[in-house]
Design a protein around this motif. Structure first.
Motif, mmCIF file in Angstrom:
data_model
loop_
_atom_site.group_PDB
_atom_site.id
_atom_site.type_symbol
_atom_site.label_atom_id
_atom_site.label_comp_id
_atom_site.label_asym_id
_atom_site.label_seq_id
_atom_site.Cartn_x
_atom_site.Cartn_y
_atom_site.Cartn_z
ATOM 1 N N ILE A 138 -3.137 23.689 5.608
ATOM 2 C CA ILE A 138 -2.770 23.006 6.716
ATOM 3 C C ILE A 138 -1.662 22.051 6.931
ATOM 4 C CG2 ILE A 138 -3.943 21.695 8.709
ATOM 5 C CD1 ILE A 138 -6.424 23.130 8.079
ATOM 6 N N GLY A 139 -1.747 21.048 5.949
ATOM 7 C CA GLY A 139 -0.640 20.274 5.724
ATOM 8 C C GLY A 139 0.605 20.824 5.692
ATOM 9 N N ALA A 140 0.788 21.768 4.715
ATOM 10 C CA ALA A 140 2.127 22.363 4.433
ATOM 11 C C ALA A 140 2.848 22.995 5.479
ATOM 12 C CB ALA A 140 2.101 23.343 3.298
ATOM 13 N N ILE A 141 1.955 23.555 6.475
ATOM 14 C CA ILE A 141 2.519 24.279 7.536
ATOM 15 C C ILE A 141 2.807 23.496 8.658
ATOM 16 C CG2 ILE A 141 1.885 26.148 9.270
ATOM 17 C CD1 ILE A 141 2.472 27.075 6.243
ATOM 18 N N ALA A 142 1.822 22.386 8.866
ATOM 19 C CA ALA A 142 2.080 21.401 10.034
ATOM 20 C C ALA A 142 3.383 20.807 9.690
ATOM 21 C CB ALA A 142 0.829 20.309 10.017
ATOM 22 N N ILE A 143 3.340 20.172 8.328
ATOM 23 C CA ILE A 143 4.770 19.510 8.011
ATOM 24 C C ILE A 143 6.036 20.136 8.341
ATOM 25 C CG2 ILE A 143 5.882 18.115 6.294
ATOM 26 C CD1 ILE A 143 3.376 17.013 5.253
ATOM 27 N N THR A 144 5.840 21.575 7.910
ATOM 28 C CA THR A 144 7.063 22.342 8.061
ATOM 29 C C THR A 144 7.349 22.583 9.559
ATOM 30 O OG1 THR A 144 6.540 23.669 6.139
ATOM 31 C CG2 THR A 144 7.881 24.882 7.739
ATOM 32 N N LEU A 145 6.350 22.827 10.482
ATOM 33 C CA LEU A 145 6.598 22.934 11.906
ATOM 34 C C LEU A 145 7.129 21.914 12.539
ATOM 35 C CD1 LEU A 145 3.532 25.185 12.931
ATOM 36 C CD2 LEU A 145 5.998 25.976 12.252
ATOM 37 N N PHE A 146 6.537 20.450 12.222
ATOM 38 C CA PHE A 146 7.034 19.187 12.568
ATOM 39 C C PHE A 146 8.382 18.984 12.509
ATOM 40 C CE2 PHE A 146 7.684 14.856 11.216
ATOM 41 C CZ PHE A 146 7.798 14.161 12.401
ATOM 42 N N SER A 147 8.893 19.199 10.971
ATOM 43 C CA SER A 147 10.264 19.135 10.658
ATOM 44 C C SER A 147 11.090 19.970 11.256
ATOM 45 C CB SER A 147 10.246 19.125 9.028
ATOM 46 O OG SER A 147 9.264 18.597 8.316
ATOM 47 N N LEU A 148 10.839 21.131 11.648
ATOM 48 C CA LEU A 148 11.584 22.227 12.322
ATOM 49 C C LEU A 148 12.220 21.423 13.783
ATOM 50 C CD1 LEU A 148 10.580 25.650 11.415
ATOM 51 C CD2 LEU A 148 12.705 24.716 10.586
ATOM 52 N N GLY A 149 10.897 21.035 14.261
ATOM 53 C CA GLY A 149 10.788 20.481 15.566
ATOM 54 C C GLY A 149 11.382 19.155 15.734
ATOM 55 N N SER A 150 11.651 18.327 14.516
ATOM 56 C CA SER A 150 12.013 16.948 14.668
ATOM 57 C C SER A 150 13.471 16.662 14.235
ATOM 58 C CB SER A 150 11.267 16.081 14.066
ATOM 59 O OG SER A 150 9.888 16.151 14.509
ATOM 60 N N TYR A 151 13.825 17.648 12.970
ATOM 61 C CA TYR A 151 14.930 17.319 12.343
ATOM 62 C C TYR A 151 16.114 18.636 12.340
ATOM 63 C CZ TYR A 151 11.814 14.027 10.546
ATOM 64 O OH TYR A 151 10.898 13.023 10.425
ATOM 65 N N LEU A 152 15.612 19.602 13.094
ATOM 66 C CA LEU A 152 16.560 20.674 13.016
ATOM 67 C C LEU A 152 16.919 21.093 14.503
ATOM 68 C CD1 LEU A 152 17.856 22.962 11.216
ATOM 69 C CD2 LEU A 152 15.891 24.397 11.772
ATOM 70 N N TRP A 153 16.282 21.686 15.300
ATOM 71 C CA TRP A 153 16.370 22.303 16.381
ATOM 72 C C TRP A 153 17.052 21.144 17.470
ATOM 73 C CZ3 TRP A 153 16.723 26.799 14.899
ATOM 74 C CH2 TRP A 153 15.810 27.265 14.268
ATOM 75 N N PRO A 154 16.476 19.965 17.647
ATOM 76 C CA PRO A 154 16.963 18.872 18.362
ATOM 77 C C PRO A 154 18.251 18.550 18.225
ATOM 78 C CG PRO A 154 14.662 18.435 17.906
ATOM 79 C CD PRO A 154 14.930 19.500 17.156
ATOM 80 N N VAL A 155 18.698 18.550 17.166
ATOM 81 C CA VAL A 155 19.995 18.076 16.512
ATOM 82 C C VAL A 155 20.989 19.040 16.225
ATOM 83 C CG1 VAL A 155 21.091 17.012 14.441
ATOM 84 C CG2 VAL A 155 18.750 16.473 14.994
ATOM 85 N N LEU A 156 20.573 20.411 15.881
ATOM 86 C CA LEU A 156 21.507 21.280 15.980
ATOM 87 C C LEU A 156 21.866 21.704 17.480
ATOM 88 C CD1 LEU A 156 20.499 23.974 13.286
ATOM 89 C CD2 LEU A 156 22.401 22.467 13.196
ATOM 90 N N LEU A 157 20.837 21.846 18.487
ATOM 91 C CA LEU A 157 20.994 22.542 19.738
ATOM 92 C C LEU A 157 20.871 20.982 20.772
ATOM 93 C CD1 LEU A 157 19.118 25.606 19.316
ATOM 94 C CD2 LEU A 157 21.561 25.365 19.348
ATOM 95 N N PRO A 158 21.668 20.140 20.679
ATOM 96 C CA PRO A 158 21.249 18.814 21.545
ATOM 97 C C PRO A 158 21.320 19.254 23.056
ATOM 98 C CG PRO A 158 23.354 18.559 20.788
ATOM 99 C CD PRO A 158 23.041 19.844 20.067
#
Length: 627
Positions: A88-108
């Protein structure tokens, strides 16, 4: 020599899937963060602890004295909470990281819903891949993933403009320094693979295929280290992009995405997005495959009554674990803390339990107090959080030391085991099937071991071989008709009293066989015992006077089933009636069990209800008609 080379190559073919399954959101983004916040020193501590922990996991399980499958069959049911929390922790941190550090920054400039939609797309695609493939097929798919990822990294590096790198690391508070995080990093990441279902499934499959876990995991650790170095180089080439979480902690996880997005849409941005998506998909499809394997193995041996109403395939689905992970990721995003804060459980809460698991693998089976470990883990987590938020640097390493207190006895056994480490009993532990739900027929593989175990007295006493009586169901009653002969009578011509009990036993066996035709004493995981038997004799009959034996479920609770019976004669009415209590015990330990799933499924149509015939009334009516 040829066979040795072939085995080494076959083992190394597992290295890509090992490295990619370990490259989840934490490893992917934290490597970019740590190289700026703690410099190259902090990066090497983090990267080497990760890679060496991964390699050591495989080397330990490569010992001829340790079979990963046998070990996991023993520890799997005992550490359910650890394995599921880690997933649960591995998947949750992966999804959190995509939503916090990838999509909002790549697609502002994208809609706020675009980021979650893209994350959902990645999740569903990964689950579809994991659902359609076994681990052995997933291994070859991950080889292709790795080749594509390496190409994407090269393109992203080539797209980085020269001369944009800051010469020195970012100034950080003491609580984020290398020395504050040294112990949590070394302990958390070194122990990490032992609590990861994905790595256990790979170790089991590698050994099953005749390959070497040591070669596979040393190769996997090397590839993983190279991928971390590549991410660190990307981050250093991009320059630091500092974000501040709700906890006030600074983070540089988005450095590469921010730099590539600043130049607009281009090959570098696309390449980096592809690399990030590959890291996420290879984590989630591995999670799906490993969690399905684990839950299927657990539930195949479970006797919980609830499984009578829920299909095993549904109960073993990884989707409900995924729902918990998605919920955790949503909560993490809403709270807004930094990724560093969400690393805390791996260095505190889960440390004690993981140390106990490691002790189970290295030494003799030991006592394991999950509650104590988790309580100490909670104390450690609170100490970490206080030190982290209030910038009390010494509490950060102290928190990990506190977590280890909960596993002090297992740690002492590891340190004191010496040359005897590794002896594991393997004679009576069933092997877990890696890809399919274990069935009762699989138990034949260990039947030879079980023959040496003491058997309980008469689990289901068999009746004698009288001529087959007529029998079948009449509503909720199971009815058997029998005609006694001379060999059933005593010296005065009446039916011998013990034969009434024997007839009830015969009716019970036929009733049981009608409800559960596939029950087999050679493959069953439980025994059915007669806890008590009571019969009230009323009248007698002689030879050639037909009798009807009726039996049904009178009542039940969690542990016992009570069967009521009646013996009726057409001439004399009620001859006798009574009841018997059945109990259920584990075949190997003989411990009492809740009513097993198979029993509930077989007996369910005949459970007593308010609509069934009243026993007393029906007996009375039968007696009056006979009279």
């Amino acid at each position: 020599m040829t066979m040795t080379r072939s085995r080494a190559l076959r083992s190394l073919s597992w290295a890509p899937t090992i490295s990619l399954s370990w490259m989840w959101g934490l490893g992917f983004f934290y490597s970019m963060h740590i190289v700026w916040i703690q410099g190259w020193t902090g990066f090497w501590v983090f990267a080497l602890a990760n890679a060496c922990g991964l390699a050591l996991f495989g080397c330990i399980l490569d010992s001829s004295r340790r079979d990963p499958e046998t070990l996991f069959a023993r520890i799997g049911p005992r550490f359910v909470s650890l394995f599921l929390l880690c997933q649960i922790g591995a998947i949750a941190i992966t999804l959190f990281s995509l939503g916090s550090y990838l999509w909002p920054v790549l697609l502002p400039d994208a809609s706020p819903a675009t980021g979650p939609a893209l994350t959902a797309l990645v999740v569903v695609l990964a689950c579809a891949v994991g659902h359609a493939n076994t681990l052995r097929r997933l291994r070859f798919l991950h080889i292709g993933y790795l080749a594509l990822a390496l190409a994407a990294i090269v393109v992203a590096l080539a797209a980085m403009p020269a001369g944009s790198v800051a010469p020195t690391p970012v100034e950080t508070p003491d609580t984020l320094s290398v020395w504050s995080f040294l112990l949590p990093t070394l302990v958390g990441f070194a122990l990490g693979p032992w609590g990861d279902l994905q790595q256990w499934q790979r170790a089991v499959e590698i050994r099953r295929s005749g390959s070497s876990p040591a070669i596979a995991y040393v190769g996997g650790g090397a590839i993983f280290l190279a991928l971390l170095i590549a991410n660190a180089m990307l981050a250093r080439a991009a320059g630091a992009n500092i974000l501040v979480g709700a906890d006030g902690a600074i983070g540089a996880q988005s450095s590469v995405a921010a730099r590539l997005a600043a130049d607009g849409f281009g090959p570098g941005l696309v390449a980096f997005a592809v690399w990030a998506v590959i890291a996420a998909i290879s984590t989630i499809d591995s999670f799906y495959c490993a969690t399905r394997w684990y839950l299927s193995s657990l539930l195949a041996k479970s006797l919980h009554p609830a499984l009578a109403f829920v299909p095993t395939s549904a109960a073993a689905s990884p989707l409900w674990v995924l729902v918990l992970a998605v919920g955790a990721a949503g909560t993490m995003s809403a709270v807004g803390l930094s990724q560093t804060a969400y690393m805390m459980p791996y260095a505190t809460l889960l440390v004690g339990v993981t140390a106990c698991l490691l002790a189970e693998c290295l030494t003799r089976p030991s006592r394991f107090d999950a509650l104590s470990c988790y309580l100490w883990g909670v104390v450690a987590a609170l100490a970490f959080f206080i030190g982290y938020r209030e910038e009390i640097a010494f509490l950060v390493p102290l928190s990990t030391a506190i977590a280890l207190v909960g596993a002090i006895q297992p740690i002492r056994s590891i340190l004191g085991a010496g040359a005897d480490i590794g002896s594991v009993r393997t004679t009576t532990i069933a092997r877990m099937e890696p890809e399919s739900i274990r069935t009762e027929a699989d138990a034949s593989s260990v039947s030879q071991d079980r023959q040496s175990l003491p058997r309980p007295a008469a689990p289901m006493p068999a009746a004698n071989n009288d001529a087959g009586p007529a029998h079948g169901f009449d509503g909720q009653w199971f009815v058997m008709q029998i005609t006694p002969t001379y060999d059933d009578t005593n010296s005065v011509g009446n039916v011998y009293f013990a034969n009434y009990v024997r007839w009830v036993g015969k009716a019970r066996e036929l009733f049981f066989n009608a409800c559960m035709p596939k029950f087999d004493l050679e493959t069953t995981r439980y025994y059915v015992l007669t806890k008590s038997f009571q019969h009230d004799f009323r009248r007698e009959i002689a030879e050639f006077e037909p009798a009807t034996i009726r039996i049904r479920i009178a009542s039940h609770n969690r542990k016992f089933v009570t069967l009521g019976h009646e013996i009726i004669s057409e001439r004399h009415g009620l001859l006798g009636r009574g009841e018997q209590d059945l109990m259920f015990v584990d075949r190997e330990s003989f411990k009492p069990l809740d009513i097993p799933v198979d029993i509930i499924r077989g007996f369910l149509p005949f459970w007593p209800s308010n609509r069934d015939e009243n026993a007393a009334a029906s007996v009375g009516d039968g007696a009056r008609k006979a009279g």
